[in-house]
Design a protein around this motif. Structure first.
Motif, mmCIF file in Angstrom:
data_model
loop_
_atom_site.group_PDB
_atom_site.id
_atom_site.type_symbol
_atom_site.label_atom_id
_atom_site.label_comp_id
_atom_site.label_asym_id
_atom_site.label_seq_id
_atom_site.Cartn_x
_atom_site.Cartn_y
_atom_site.Cartn_z
ATOM 1 N N GLY A 167 0.799 -1.226 0.000
ATOM 2 C CA GLY A 167 0.000 0.000 0.000
ATOM 3 C C GLY A 167 0.823 1.264 0.000
ATOM 4 N N ASP A 168 2.044 1.213 -0.552
ATOM 5 C CA ASP A 168 2.928 2.378 -0.525
ATOM 6 C C ASP A 168 2.295 3.624 -1.133
ATOM 7 O OD1 ASP A 168 4.785 0.760 0.623
ATOM 8 O OD2 ASP A 168 6.218 0.806 -1.032
ATOM 9 N N SER A 169 1.459 3.444 -2.143
ATOM 10 C CA SER A 169 0.878 4.594 -2.835
ATOM 11 C C SER A 169 -0.490 5.000 -2.291
ATOM 12 C CB SER A 169 0.763 4.290 -4.342
ATOM 13 O OG SER A 169 2.049 4.121 -4.916
ATOM 14 N N ASN A 170 -0.960 4.336 -1.248
ATOM 15 C CA ASN A 170 -2.232 4.729 -0.634
ATOM 16 C C ASN A 170 -2.134 6.162 -0.124
ATOM 17 O OD1 ASN A 170 -2.993 2.130 -1.129
ATOM 18 N ND2 ASN A 170 -3.185 1.507 1.012
ATOM 19 N N LEU A 171 -3.167 6.937 -0.376
ATOM 20 C CA LEU A 171 -3.157 8.348 0.006
ATOM 21 C C LEU A 171 -3.959 8.603 1.273
ATOM 22 C CD1 LEU A 171 -3.731 9.983 -3.509
ATOM 23 C CD2 LEU A 171 -1.572 9.860 -2.251
ATOM 24 N N SER A 172 -3.443 9.511 2.087
ATOM 25 C CA SER A 172 -4.175 10.001 3.261
ATOM 26 C C SER A 172 -4.037 11.515 3.305
ATOM 27 C CB SER A 172 -3.615 9.397 4.551
ATOM 28 O OG SER A 172 -3.932 8.034 4.653
#
Length: 305
Positions: A249-254
């Motif tokens: 999930g390295d590219s998951n945005l928060s």
């Protein structure tokens, strides 16, 4: 899809180069040019296009508002695009110059690769302006105005933008790698990076923290903080872990500002005091930040003007 994206960037490059000619032929008295093609900020004029392209600012504002209304995150992306342009060799649109077989630009430098967004918005603005007043408005000015209009579209205060920048024909891949501040820098590193560009520590706070009241960050950039650091609100850390697993999930945005993620306000400072900083922590007494002169720095600093 990648082919379409590359084609768009190349089209924008051609259109932006038109701005080099337009700015230089429009006025020789209102701006001077550096070796990279940028104008001296002390000679910029908010009325630069008043005669040659009076509808320019209105056109940029309308198209930025449309883009932000469609995707609020785009406001942060356009602000960041301008910042990443200015922090390398000046506000000269060099960040828009795509790589070719004989040219290496800034877009694939480590801080920019697979990260910068908003090129298509700049391209659409430039295309409309070219139809309205061919060969007049530079892409460097478009980036500067779009950054301001993005802030306003998300609830921030507006400011007068000096105009008359000239688009660069050069870019600096090495400069983008060395000068753009890393999200992993500590306080001393951030202060040093901004001092190199003649910003004070207070102005650094306004830029590095204040501008992050909008936008999102990738899991890769804050995973270590939410799992390994203790100086963070535990409830907040758990919320962030839901979107950022220990593995993958390295590219998951928060959202960087969880309180008002699509509003340009001072909430990010309050979050820092309450140990809810996604990538940074606040050291010191809360009153230090609450009453710091950095809180009073005008919002145009966030556009790296």
């Amino acid at each position: 899809m990648a082919g379409i994206s590359q084609q768009r960037v190349k089209i924008c490059l051609v259109l932006c180069l038109v701005g080099i000619v337009s700015a230089s032929t429009y006025s020789t008295s209102s701006s001077s040019t550096t070796s990279s093609g940028t104008s001296s900020n002390s000679l910029l004029n908010p009325l630069f296009y008043a005669i040659k392209c009076p509808q320019a600012l209105g056109t940029i504002k309308t198209l930025v508002n449309n883009a932000v209304a469609k995707e609020p995150r785009m406001g942060a992306s356009l602000l960041r695009l301008h910042f990443h342009d200015c922090f390398v060799q000046g506000c000269d649109a060099s960040v828009l110059l795509a790589d070719t077989a004989t040219f290496k630009g800034e877009q694939n430098a480590l801080p920019n690769a697979n990260s910068l967004r908003g090129f298509e918005v700049v391209e659409s603005i430039k295309a409309v302006l070219e139809r309205q007043c061919p060969g007049v408005v530079s892409c460097a000015d478009i980036l500067a105005v779009a950054a301001r209009d993005s802030v306003v579209a998300l609830g921030g205060l507006g400011w007068s933008v000096g105009l008359g920048r000239r688009d660069s024909t050069t870019a600096s891949f090495s400069g983008a790698n060395s000068d753009l501040p890393s999200p992993f820098l500590n306080l001393d590193g951030l202060i040093a990076a901004f001092q190199k560009k003649l910003f004070t520590p207070n102005e650094m706070v306004a830029l590095s923290a204040g501008a992050h009241t909008i936008g999102s960050a990738r899991c890769l950039l804050f995973r270590s903080r939410i799992y390994n650091e203790s100086d963070i609100d535990s409830t907040y850390a758990n919320q962030m872990r839901a979107h950022c697993p220990k593995v993958g999930g390295d590219s998951n945005l928060s959202p960087i500002d969880i309180t008002t993620k699509h509003v340009f306000d001072g909430a990010y400072y309050t979050n820092l005091i309450n140990k809810k900083g996604l990538m940074w922590r606040f050291h010191g007494h809360p009153a230090t930040l609450a009453h710091s002169p950095a809180r009073r720095v005008r919002s145009e600093k966030c556009a790296a003007e």
